[in-house]
Scaffold this active site. Structure first.
Site, PDB file in Angstrom:
ATOM      1  N   LYS A   1      -6.999  -8.633  -5.344  1.00  0.00           N
ATOM      2  CA  LYS A   1      -7.094  -7.560  -4.349  1.00  0.00           C
ATOM      3  C   LYS A   1      -7.933  -6.181  -4.779  1.00  0.00           C
ATOM      4  O   LYS A   1      -7.687  -5.690  -6.052  1.00  0.00           O
ATOM      5  CB  LYS A   1      -5.465  -7.188  -4.045  1.00  0.00           C
ATOM      6  CG  LYS A   1      -5.447  -5.800  -3.054  1.00  0.00           C
ATOM      7  CD  LYS A   1      -4.144  -5.325  -2.723  1.00  0.00           C
ATOM      8  CE  LYS A   1      -3.611  -4.440  -3.368  1.00  0.00           C
ATOM      9  NZ  LYS A   1      -3.999  -3.173  -3.027  1.00  0.00           N
TER      10      LYS A   1
ATOM     11  N   ARG B   1       0.813  -4.025 -11.398  1.00  0.00           N
ATOM     12  CA  ARG B   1       1.275  -3.581 -13.150  1.00  0.00           C
ATOM     13  C   ARG B   1       1.863  -4.726 -13.748  1.00  0.00           C
ATOM     14  O   ARG B   1       1.812  -4.709 -14.941  1.00  0.00           O
ATOM     15  CB  ARG B   1       1.727  -2.179 -12.849  1.00  0.00           C
ATOM     16  CG  ARG B   1       0.792  -1.233 -12.685  1.00  0.00           C
ATOM     17  CD  ARG B   1       1.408   0.068 -12.350  1.00  0.00           C
ATOM     18  NE  ARG B   1       2.053   0.001 -10.858  1.00  0.00           N
ATOM     19  CZ  ARG B   1       2.508   1.141 -10.259  1.00  0.00           C
ATOM     20  NH1 ARG B   1       2.809   1.982 -10.839  1.00  0.00           N
ATOM     21  NH2 ARG B   1       3.144   0.666  -9.178  1.00  0.00           N
TER      22      ARG B   1
ATOM     23  N   LYS C   1      -7.695  -0.909   4.268  1.00  0.00           N
ATOM     24  CA  LYS C   1      -6.893  -0.078   5.498  1.00  0.00           C
ATOM     25  C   LYS C   1      -7.986   0.732   6.340  1.00  0.00           C
ATOM     26  O   LYS C   1      -7.858   2.008   6.531  1.00  0.00           O
ATOM     27  CB  LYS C   1      -5.719   0.953   4.797  1.00  0.00           C
ATOM     28  CG  LYS C   1      -4.745   0.084   3.671  1.00  0.00           C
ATOM     29  CD  LYS C   1      -3.619   0.950   3.360  1.00  0.00           C
ATOM     30  CE  LYS C   1      -2.671   0.170   2.540  1.00  0.00           C
ATOM     31  NZ  LYS C   1      -3.404  -0.154   1.358  1.00  0.00           N
TER      32      LYS C   1
ATOM     33  N   ASP D   1      -8.609  -4.426   0.318  1.00  0.00           N
ATOM     34  CA  ASP D   1      -7.747  -3.577   0.937  1.00  0.00           C
ATOM     35  C   ASP D   1      -7.972  -2.215   1.319  1.00  0.00           C
ATOM     36  O   ASP D   1      -7.701  -1.211   0.507  1.00  0.00           O
ATOM     37  CB  ASP D   1      -6.152  -3.770  -0.055  1.00  0.00           C
ATOM     38  CG  ASP D   1      -5.222  -3.036   0.766  1.00  0.00           C
ATOM     39  OD1 ASP D   1      -5.023  -2.749   1.705  1.00  0.00           O
ATOM     40  OD2 ASP D   1      -4.418  -2.501  -0.167  1.00  0.00           O
TER      41      ASP D   1
ATOM     42  N   HIS E   1      -9.416   2.144   9.723  1.00  0.00           N
ATOM     43  CA  HIS E   1      -8.793   3.202  10.678  1.00  0.00           C
ATOM     44  C   HIS E   1      -9.783   3.985  11.273  1.00  0.00           C
ATOM     45  O   HIS E   1     -10.186   5.088  10.551  1.00  0.00           O
ATOM     46  CB  HIS E   1      -7.522   3.783  10.096  1.00  0.00           C
ATOM     47  CG  HIS E   1      -6.754   4.495  11.259  1.00  0.00           C
ATOM     48  ND1 HIS E   1      -5.645   5.201  11.159  1.00  0.00           N
ATOM     49  CD2 HIS E   1      -7.120   4.585  12.617  1.00  0.00           C
ATOM     50  CE1 HIS E   1      -5.031   5.528  12.181  1.00  0.00           C
ATOM     51  NE2 HIS E   1      -5.843   5.399  13.253  1.00  0.00           N
ATOM     52  N   ASP E   2     -10.621   3.424  12.235  1.00  0.00           N
ATOM     53  CA  ASP E   2     -11.577   4.329  12.799  1.00  0.00           C
ATOM     54  C   ASP E   2     -11.986   4.050  14.157  1.00  0.00           C
ATOM     55  O   ASP E   2     -11.137   3.395  14.621  1.00  0.00           O
ATOM     56  CB  ASP E   2     -12.890   4.237  12.015  1.00  0.00           C
ATOM     57  CG  ASP E   2     -13.756   5.482  12.039  1.00  0.00           C
ATOM     58  OD1 ASP E   2     -13.954   6.156  13.084  1.00  0.00           O
ATOM     59  OD2 ASP E   2     -14.172   5.890  10.822  1.00  0.00           O
TER      60      ASP E   2
ATOM     61  N   THR F   1       4.712   2.308   3.472  1.00  0.00           N
ATOM     62  CA  THR F   1       5.971   2.342   2.859  1.00  0.00           C
ATOM     63  C   THR F   1       6.538   3.881   2.592  1.00  0.00           C
ATOM     64  O   THR F   1       7.583   3.997   2.092  1.00  0.00           O
ATOM     65  CB  THR F   1       6.422   1.317   1.938  1.00  0.00           C
ATOM     66  OG1 THR F   1       5.330   1.432   1.031  1.00  0.00           O
ATOM     67  CG2 THR F   1       6.444  -0.038   2.563  1.00  0.00           C
TER      68      THR F   1
HETATM   69  O1  C5P Z   1       1.209  -2.314  -9.557  1.00  0.00           O
HETATM   70  P1  C5P Z   1       1.998  -2.772  -8.357  1.00  0.00           P
HETATM   71  O2  C5P Z   1       2.754  -4.174  -8.353  1.00  0.00           O
HETATM   72  O3  C5P Z   1       3.195  -1.747  -7.951  1.00  0.00           O
HETATM   73  O4  C5P Z   1       0.848  -2.676  -7.201  1.00  0.00           O
HETATM   74  C1  C5P Z   1       1.042  -2.974  -5.708  1.00  0.00           C
HETATM   75  C2  C5P Z   1      -0.192  -3.143  -5.208  1.00  0.00           C
HETATM   76  O5  C5P Z   1       0.315  -3.124  -3.856  1.00  0.00           O
HETATM   77  C3  C5P Z   1      -0.812  -1.756  -5.153  1.00  0.00           C
HETATM   78  O6  C5P Z   1      -2.458  -2.172  -5.363  1.00  0.00           O
HETATM   79  C4  C5P Z   1      -0.427  -1.161  -4.141  1.00  0.00           C
HETATM   80  O7  C5P Z   1      -1.471  -0.004  -3.603  1.00  0.00           O
HETATM   81  C5  C5P Z   1      -0.123  -2.029  -3.050  1.00  0.00           C
HETATM   82  N1  C5P Z   1       0.908  -1.662  -2.046  1.00  0.00           N
HETATM   83  C6  C5P Z   1       1.943  -1.419  -2.320  1.00  0.00           C
HETATM   84  N2  C5P Z   1       3.158  -0.836  -1.346  1.00  0.00           N
HETATM   85  C7  C5P Z   1       2.700  -0.935  -0.297  1.00  0.00           C
HETATM   86  C8  C5P Z   1       1.452  -1.346   0.194  1.00  0.00           C
HETATM   87  C9  C5P Z   1       0.582  -1.791  -0.802  1.00  0.00           C
HETATM   88  O8  C5P Z   1       2.516  -1.315  -3.640  1.00  0.00           O
HETATM   89  N3  C5P Z   1       3.769  -0.605   0.674  1.00  0.00           N
END
Ligand code: C5P
Length: 232
Positions: A31, A207, A60, A58, A62-63, A114
């Site tokens: 991603k 992460r 997102k 990713d 919106h336009d 979220t």
């Molecule tokens: O490091 P981690 O596993 O938390 O990363 C999750 C990925 O998913 C990040 O790129 C974050 O921007 C994305 N994401 C998220 N929660 C959401 C939507 C996207 O953690 N509700």
């Protein structure tokens, strides 16, 4: 079977591609989000594709419909496989995006971020809402009606969303943490097995892989957990 998408939330293409190299053949789908894309541009997507990697962009979007359609065509030219757009952009925007994709890539709906609380949603939309769940269901339904390929949803939403959408409708689930792992800034997390059992099609993991001492071992452990889990 559900697959893992590794989130390359890195500040530079070099750091992102270094991780991709460390994951070798086990890292198949990546991603690219707003930070990396804004820093490294389409070139990082081209380099991932040159290495045979699948890309989820990713951004997102919106336009207005015409602008989003143009961005979707640009992503199609980069051979991206999945891209996100906001349902709040409206039905004409979603339909224009689907038309522009010409079936070459999957459009994923972002329903409610979220990070938003019910009162945050009410403040910007100017009306009371029954619940976040009702709004997410409603927006996911609109996305499906407009021909989008799926939706991004937390694992906790996936369980009740899955029975409401078609079996082929993708549910892409971030917020994944192996049991006992550091939560970082994620509040509502699920294990890979929980997400698969709830009906996720793809698990987005950042992460727990990118910051691991041994990213390849971390990814392999997650993949093994996904393979052992049973979809609903
Ligand atoms: O490091 P981690 O596993 O938390 O990363 C999750 C990925 O998913 C990040 O790129 C974050 O921007 C994305 N994401 C998220 N929660 C959401 C939507 C996207 O953690 N509700």
């Amino acid at each position: 079977m559900a697959e893992i998408i590794v989130a390359l939330d890195h500040p530079s293409a070099e750091e992102a591609l270094d991780l991709v190299r460390r994951l070798g053949d086990q890292g198949r789908f990546f991603k690219v989000g707003l930070e990396l894309y804004t820093r490294a541009g389409p070139d990082v997507v081209r380099r991932l594709r040159d290495h045979g990697k699948r890309v989820f962009l990713d951004l997102k979007l919106h336009d207005i419909p015409n602008t989003v359609a143009g961005a979707v065509r640009a992503a199609a030219a980069l051979d991206v496989e999945l891209i996100t757009i906001h349902t709040a952009g409206g039905l004409p925007m979603m339909r224009a995006a689907v038309e522009a994709a010409e079936g070459t890539m999957g459009l994923l709906a972002v329903t409610l971020l979220t990070s938003l609380s019910p009162s945050d949603v009410e403040a910007v939309w100017g009306r009371e809402i029954r619940s976040i769940r009702d709004e997410v269901s409603r927006l996911a339904g609109l996305a499906e009606e407009c021909g989008l390929a799926g939706v991004v949803a937390s694992a906790l939403e996936t369980g009740w969303l899955r029975p409401q959408v078609g079996a082929d409708f993708l549910i892409v689930t971030p917020g994944i943490r192996p049991a006992g792992a550091d939560l970082d800034d994620q509040m509502r997390v699920a294990t890979p097995a929980d997400a698969v059992e709830a009906g996720a099609s793809y698990l987005v993991v950042g992460r727990p892989v990118t910051q691991a001492d041994d990213p390849l071992a971390a990814l392999q452990a997650l993949q093994a957990e996904v393979a052992a889990a049973r979809a609903p």
